[in-house]
Enzyme design. Structure first.
Site, mmCIF file in Angstrom:
data_model
loop_
_atom_site.group_PDB
_atom_site.id
_atom_site.type_symbol
_atom_site.label_atom_id
_atom_site.label_comp_id
_atom_site.label_asym_id
_atom_site.label_seq_id
_atom_site.Cartn_x
_atom_site.Cartn_y
_atom_site.Cartn_z
ATOM 1 N N ASP A 15 -0.453 8.335 1.464
ATOM 2 C CA ASP A 15 -1.545 7.394 1.660
ATOM 3 C C ASP A 15 -2.334 7.245 0.359
ATOM 4 O OD1 ASP A 15 -3.459 5.894 3.432
ATOM 5 O OD2 ASP A 15 -4.780 7.532 2.811
ATOM 6 N N GLU A 47 2.086 4.597 -1.072
ATOM 7 C CA GLU A 47 1.260 3.423 -0.814
ATOM 8 C C GLU A 47 0.577 3.136 -2.147
ATOM 9 O OE1 GLU A 47 -1.932 1.838 2.468
ATOM 10 O OE2 GLU A 47 -2.296 3.816 1.610
#
Length: 689
Positions: free
Chosen positions: A339, A375
């Site tokens: 993330d 990401e």
């Protein structure tokens, strides 16, 4: 308690007792707190007797797995200098392998006195232990038997992003619903394998908190991007509180040939900014665990959550690396999706693909054997870094998502962008020896509209989140096809189904690594909510009772087609290069009349039909003479007559027509064919000598 050892960090059972080791650079005293089996009563408070460098450690003979414990760190409380030690606050062991539950929100969890003047500079003396979950001594040993990793080649991977509870809560046969065991129950294994996915990517399952502001509104942290413990599976997904339930899930998924990829959050923690609670890292050593501003009272907030983990500190980086290796070696997972990964590569001079985090992973003999997905953005300076990550990282490609949505929405001038996305987004990824599979192509993910809502809503409908619909992205590149939301209008529903098939077909015809969102394959809707992070409810739970079986069969078919056609799964980028086998190029862009595309065609904003012929990139064909080329037509406009390329000594056969999902494979009898409106047709050249 005796001296014990400074390694490994955490609580380690050796058969005779438990060794405790905790990092803190700035503490002056570290205490181990022991609790009764119900976690309610603190029975002992023991000083860790030794300090080796910045690691405090001690050994308790005779202690067994199951012991509840916590930590108390003594040290300066000088927020203006970055220090927020408060020994009145019970702390989670960052290396704890199991937690008993989640914090119960109370002002006692704060290191400062709520309501005081200049609150975070004040000092609170209430004991937070009654409101804190307890760490648990665990022995992660598990009888894996013949478990073997599927080791799916990246070019063969089809990723399935899923939420443990959301996928299984309403399934009529997955037991116990909402748990790891349900994820790997027989009906779910049957669904994955029939669908054709290879890798299950789970939204965060490392222990996380329910934010207090959400609980006040009757909501919860559903997605899980507020990590409390990087080694412990979240208790809410354990039916009986045993970590071996996660291991059982992995073993069962592996037995079906499926990989397990974890979405992990090492960019920030759940403790927020200076007004947040003291649960673990802040109390153990705030100045070491977090990146602080020039005014050390405040935090650098590149993540939008209040704080940023300081992976420049070698001991914090060690925690991250130890955590990753733990999940690979002890829990047998097959990869990670990071993330806000740009945060992990940010240094004092900006984003650096050679930052310590990336270098540590790239030299690690364990982590280089699993899938690593970034990401590639955050909200910090220079945070958008699509294509900038070093190999072997794959990256979520939001340009793919937006480009494909906009082409099928008939936005003007989108054909050139679609061509870029179909061929692996070479502008972003074709450098540094990276393969086309570095691009993780997706139409939808947990964040944003689900596939059915892309064709059902023009506007987001996030009222249930309690933020007056201000949250979530406003630009979704969606189209409700004439009616906002659900409708009984047959024409509108047929148009929506047609566009969904075109979108999904495009995904699986594209070079790169495809990813689909769980539930999209059965037409699941979130009723227009494009930011369901706080919705542990029917909004987010997949409604299996309303499954679109027709669409499911089509998705199964298109995934199977991709698997049967290695041309679609090449690692090399297609750049209209000559093939060694016959001197022909590997990529041809054509107009509907069969002529090559000219610059004026590419610059036409009204171009809505894109025709492409793809061939093997180099060497001999990967699979005999059954197929040597694929011709695909992407038609976002009205029905159109399209010229079929000269087949030479072979025969073109139509394998896929998204306008006719049940259509049979059929040879093309003449040199042209009609391609229906808003559809994709795919032809395979067979029998060429």
């Amino acid at each position: 308690m005796t001296a014990g050892r400074p390694a490994p960090l955490g609580a380690t059972f050796d058969g005779d007792g438990v060794n405790f080791a905790v990092f803190s650079e700035n503490a002056t005293r570290m205490q181990l707190c022991l609790f009764t089996p119900d976690g309610q009563t603190e029975t002992d408070r023991l000083d860790l007797p030794e300090r080796d460098g910045d690691v405090w450690h001690g050994y308790v003979s005779g202690m067994r797995p199951g012991q509840r414990y916590g930590l108390r760190a003594h040290g300066p409380y000088r927020p203006d200098e970055g220090h927020r030690f408060n020994h009145h606050k019970l702390l989670i062991d960052p290396y704890a392998k199991r937690l008993t539950g989640h914090p119960a929100w109370n002002d006692a969890l704060m290191g400062y006195t709520v309501g005081a003047k200049q609150q975070d500079l004040s000092f609170d003396t209430r004991d937070s232990a009654p409101y804190m979950p307890k760490s648990v001594v665990e022995d992660p040993a598990f009888t894996w038997g013949g478990d073997t990793r599927p080791e799916v080649l990246t070019e063969e991977a089809v990723i399935y992003e899923a939420h443990v509870k959301g996928l299984t809560r309403l399934h009529p046969k997955a037991e116990p619903p909402g748990t790891f065991l349900a994820m790997a129950s027989d009906p779910m294994l049957e669904h994955y394998t029939k669908l054709g996915v290879t890798s299950i990517e789970l939204l965060p399952i490392q222990a996380f908190v329910n934010d207090g502001f959400l609980e006040e509104k009757g909501l919860t942290n559903y997605w899980g991007y507020q990590t409390l413990g990087y080694f412990a599976p979240d208790p809410r997904y354990l039916s009986e509180g045993k970590i071996n339930e996660f291991q059982q899930m992995v073993a069962r998924l592996h037995s079906a040939g499926l990989e397990v990829i974890l979405d992990v959050v090492y960019n920030h923690t759940c403790e927020g900014n200076e007004m947040g609670p003291t649960l673990a890292f802040r109390g153990l050593d705030n100045a070491a665990y977090y990146r602080l501003a020039d005014d050390r009272r405040y935090y650098i907030n590149d993540t939008g959550t209040g704080n940023t983990l300081n992976v420049d500190n070698p001991m914090v980086l060690r925690m991250v690396m130890d955590s990753l290796r733990y999940w690979v070696q002890e829990m047998h997972v097959d990869g990670f999706r990071f993330d806000l990964c740009s945060t992990l590569g940010r240094t004092d001079t900006g984003f650096d693909r050679g930052a310590a985090f990336f270098d540590a992973i790239r030299q690690d003999p364990v982590l280089t054997q699993v899938k690593l997905i970034a990401e590639p953005w955050d909200i910090g300076p220079g945070g958008y870094q699509l294509g900038a990550f070093p190999p072997p990282f794959l990256e979520w490609n939001d340009k793919y998502r937006d480009g494909v949505r906009r082409f099928w929405r008939r936005d003007p001038g989108r054909a050139p962008d679609l061509a870029e996305r179909l061929t692996g987004s070479a502008t972003q990824f074709d450098h540094s020896g990276r393969p086309a599979t570095a691009s993780v192509n997706f139409l939808t993910a947990h964040d944003g509209f689900v596939l059915h809502d892309i064709v059902s809503y023009n506007e987001k409908h996030n009222e249930a989140n309690g933020e007056d619909n201000r949250d979530g992205h406003s630009n979704n590149y969606s189209d409700n096809m004439g009616v906002e939301g659900e409708t009984s209008d047959k024409r509108v529903n047929e148009d929506r189904a047609r566009r969904k098939r075109a979108l999904m077909t495009t995904l699986f015809l594209s070079q790169g690594t495809p990813m689909i969102l769980a539930g999209d394959e059965i037409g699941n809707s979130q009723m227009g909510n494009n930011n369901a992070y706080a919705q542990d409810s029917e909004i987010s739970w997949i409604d299996w009772s309303r499954a679109d079986e027709d669409f499911l069969r089509f998705v199964q078919r298109i995934i199977a087609f991709r698997k049967d056609q290695p041309i679609l799964r090449q690692k090399r980028f297609l750049h209209s290069r000559e093939r060694m086998i016959d001197g022909m190029e590997d990529l041809f862009w054509r107009r509907p009349d069969g002529k090559p595309m000219e610059p004026s065609d590419w610059n036409d904003p009204g171009l809505q039909t894109l025709c492409v012929e793809m061939r093997t990139a180099s060497g001999t064909p990967p699979y005999g003479a059954t197929a040597t080329a694929i011709f695909a037509v992407f038609n976002a406009g009205d029905a159109i007559e399209v010229a079929i390329p000269d087949p030479g000594t072979g025969t073109w056969s139509k394998h896929i027509d998204s306008a006719d999902p049940e259509g049979e494979i059929a040879p093309v009898e003449n040199g042209s064919i009609e391609v229906g409106r808003e559809s994709v047709s795919v032809f395979v050249l067979e029998g060429e000598e």
